[in-house]
Design a protein around this motif. Sequence first.
Motif, PDB file in Angstrom:
ATOM      1  N   TYR A   1       0.839  -1.186   0.000  1.00 48.90           N
ATOM      2  CA  TYR A   1       0.000   0.000   0.000  1.00 48.90           C
ATOM      3  C   TYR A   1       0.877   1.240   0.000  1.00 48.90           C
ATOM      4  N   ASP A   2       0.405   2.262  -0.673  1.00 48.34           N
ATOM      5  CA  ASP A   2       1.068   3.558  -0.684  1.00 48.34           C
ATOM      6  C   ASP A   2       0.129   4.578  -0.063  1.00 48.34           C
ATOM      7  N   SER A   3       0.674   5.621   0.491  1.00 47.97           N
ATOM      8  CA  SER A   3      -0.163   6.699   1.002  1.00 47.97           C
ATOM      9  C   SER A   3      -0.130   7.844  -0.004  1.00 47.97           C
ATOM     10  N   ILE A   4      -1.298   8.435  -0.213  1.00 48.76           N
ATOM     11  CA  ILE A   4      -1.391   9.559  -1.143  1.00 48.76           C
ATOM     12  C   ILE A   4      -2.154  10.691  -0.471  1.00 48.76           C
ATOM     13  N   SER A   5      -1.986  11.880  -0.970  1.00 52.89           N
ATOM     14  CA  SER A   5      -2.643  13.059  -0.402  1.00 52.89           C
ATOM     15  C   SER A   5      -4.094  13.139  -0.893  1.00 52.89           C
ATOM     16  N   GLU A   6      -4.844  14.030  -0.297  1.00 51.90           N
ATOM     17  CA  GLU A   6      -6.244  14.220  -0.680  1.00 51.90           C
ATOM     18  C   GLU A   6      -6.352  14.724  -2.118  1.00 51.90           C
ATOM     19  N   GLU A   7      -5.427  15.594  -2.519  1.00 52.79           N
ATOM     20  CA  GLU A   7      -5.446  16.113  -3.886  1.00 52.79           C
ATOM     21  C   GLU A   7      -5.266  14.981  -4.897  1.00 52.79           C
ATOM     22  N   GLU A   8      -4.337  14.093  -4.614  1.00 53.04           N
ATOM     23  CA  GLU A   8      -4.089  12.958  -5.507  1.00 53.04           C
ATOM     24  C   GLU A   8      -5.294  12.023  -5.525  1.00 53.04           C
ATOM     25  N   TRP A   9      -5.901  11.830  -4.360  1.00 50.78           N
ATOM     26  CA  TRP A   9      -7.094  10.984  -4.261  1.00 50.78           C
ATOM     27  C   TRP A   9      -8.215  11.541  -5.139  1.00 50.78           C
ATOM     28  N   ASN A  10      -8.457  12.858  -5.034  1.00 52.30           N
ATOM     29  CA  ASN A  10      -9.499  13.503  -5.840  1.00 52.30           C
ATOM     30  C   ASN A  10      -9.171  13.443  -7.325  1.00 52.30           C
ATOM     31  N   ARG A  11      -7.903  13.613  -7.673  1.00 52.70           N
ATOM     32  CA  ARG A  11      -7.493  13.532  -9.072  1.00 52.70           C
ATOM     33  C   ARG A  11      -7.785  12.142  -9.639  1.00 52.70           C
ATOM     34  N   ARG A  12      -7.463  11.113  -8.862  1.00 49.79           N
ATOM     35  CA  ARG A  12      -7.709   9.738  -9.315  1.00 49.79           C
ATOM     36  C   ARG A  12      -9.203   9.450  -9.451  1.00 49.79           C
ATOM     37  N   LYS A  13     -10.004  10.004  -8.528  1.00 50.42           N
ATOM     38  CA  LYS A  13     -11.454   9.815  -8.617  1.00 50.42           C
ATOM     39  C   LYS A  13     -12.006  10.459  -9.889  1.00 50.42           C
ATOM     40  N   LYS A  14     -11.520  11.649 -10.239  1.00 54.38           N
ATOM     41  CA  LYS A  14     -11.985  12.328 -11.447  1.00 54.38           C
ATOM     42  C   LYS A  14     -11.598  11.547 -12.697  1.00 54.38           C
ATOM     43  N   ILE A  15     -10.392  11.003 -12.711  1.00 52.67           N
ATOM     44  CA  ILE A  15      -9.943  10.208 -13.854  1.00 52.67           C
ATOM     45  C   ILE A  15     -10.818   8.967 -13.991  1.00 52.67           C
ATOM     46  N   LYS A  16     -11.085   8.303 -12.890  1.00 51.39           N
ATOM     47  CA  LYS A  16     -11.918   7.091 -12.909  1.00 51.39           C
ATOM     48  C   LYS A  16     -13.323   7.412 -13.423  1.00 51.39           C
ATOM     49  N   LYS A  17     -13.907   8.507 -12.947  1.00 44.10           N
ATOM     50  CA  LYS A  17     -15.246   8.912 -13.374  1.00 44.10           C
ATOM     51  C   LYS A  17     -15.261   9.225 -14.865  1.00 44.10           C
ATOM     52  N   GLY A  18     -14.243   9.935 -15.339  1.00 46.40           N
ATOM     53  CA  GLY A  18     -14.157  10.266 -16.754  1.00 46.40           C
ATOM     54  C   GLY A  18     -14.022   9.029 -17.626  1.00 46.40           C
ATOM     55  N   MET A  19     -13.250   8.066 -17.159  1.00 45.07           N
ATOM     56  CA  MET A  19     -13.078   6.833 -17.924  1.00 45.07           C
ATOM     57  C   MET A  19     -14.382   6.047 -17.985  1.00 45.07           C
ATOM     58  N   GLN A  20     -15.135   6.019 -16.891  1.00 42.91           N
ATOM     59  CA  GLN A  20     -16.404   5.306 -16.888  1.00 42.91           C
ATOM     60  C   GLN A  20     -17.403   5.950 -17.840  1.00 42.91           C
ATOM     61  N   GLN A  21     -17.389   7.270 -17.931  1.00 41.10           N
ATOM     62  CA  GLN A  21     -18.303   7.955 -18.837  1.00 41.10           C
ATOM     63  C   GLN A  21     -17.893   7.750 -20.292  1.00 41.10           C
ATOM     64  N   SER A  22     -16.599   7.672 -20.552  1.00 37.19           N
ATOM     65  CA  SER A  22     -16.151   7.525 -21.930  1.00 37.19           C
ATOM     66  C   SER A  22     -16.377   6.111 -22.453  1.00 37.19           C
ATOM     67  N   ILE A  23     -16.458   5.126 -21.562  1.00 40.40           N
ATOM     68  CA  ILE A  23     -16.692   3.752 -21.988  1.00 40.40           C
ATOM     69  C   ILE A  23     -18.042   3.632 -22.669  1.00 40.40           C
ATOM     70  N   LYS A  24     -19.022   4.375 -22.208  1.00 40.52           N
ATOM     71  CA  LYS A  24     -20.359   4.327 -22.781  1.00 40.52           C
ATOM     72  C   LYS A  24     -20.362   4.819 -24.228  1.00 40.52           C
ATOM     73  N   LYS A  25     -19.416   5.671 -24.567  1.00 42.15           N
ATOM     74  CA  LYS A  25     -19.383   6.267 -25.898  1.00 42.15           C
ATOM     75  C   LYS A  25     -18.474   5.510 -26.861  1.00 42.15           C
ATOM     76  N   MET A  26     -17.875   4.425 -26.389  1.00 40.26           N
ATOM     77  CA  MET A  26     -16.928   3.703 -27.235  1.00 40.26           C
ATOM     78  C   MET A  26     -17.651   2.943 -28.336  1.00 40.26           C
ATOM     79  N   GLY A  27     -16.955   2.711 -29.421  1.00 42.33           N
ATOM     80  CA  GLY A  27     -17.493   1.909 -30.507  1.00 42.33           C
ATOM     81  C   GLY A  27     -18.174   2.747 -31.570  1.00 42.33           C
ATOM     82  N   ARG A  28     -18.541   2.061 -32.621  1.00 44.41           N
ATOM     83  CA  ARG A  28     -19.190   2.709 -33.747  1.00 44.41           C
ATOM     84  C   ARG A  28     -20.655   2.984 -33.410  1.00 44.41           C
ATOM     85  N   PRO A  29     -21.181   4.151 -33.791  1.00 43.65           N
ATOM     86  CA  PRO A  29     -22.591   4.429 -33.518  1.00 43.65           C
ATOM     87  C   PRO A  29     -23.499   3.503 -34.342  1.00 43.65           C
TER      88      PRO A  29
END
Length: 97
Positions: free
Chosen positions: A23-51
């Motif tokens: 385990y590593d320890s990270i700051s609150e800023e890093e935690w929030n940054r990772r949460k935003k990246i995860k949320k963005g990736m989950q939203q982009s998965i829905k848009k993947m592929g050919r329409p």
Amino acid sequence: MNNTPKIIPHNPIYLVKSKDCGYDSISEEEWNRRKKIKKGMQQSIKKMGRPSKIDDETLKKAYGKWLSGTLTQKQIAEILGVSERTVNRKFKKLRER
């Protein structure tokens, strides 16, 4: 003189799994940054592929025509401009719902 202790704000430390089986320890800023990246990736998965060429309403109408025996899947595919396999796959997904 005022002898009350001062409250010093602190940065929370979050524990996250590391690549090295620990385990590593990270700051609150890093935690929030990772949460935003995860949320963005989950939203982009829905848009993947050919329409899809076939919208849901058209698909439901075509499915009804096929169930009633008015049209075959081959005829529906020719009308919609897609392959018969695509129509078959879309109908299969409708049946599973």
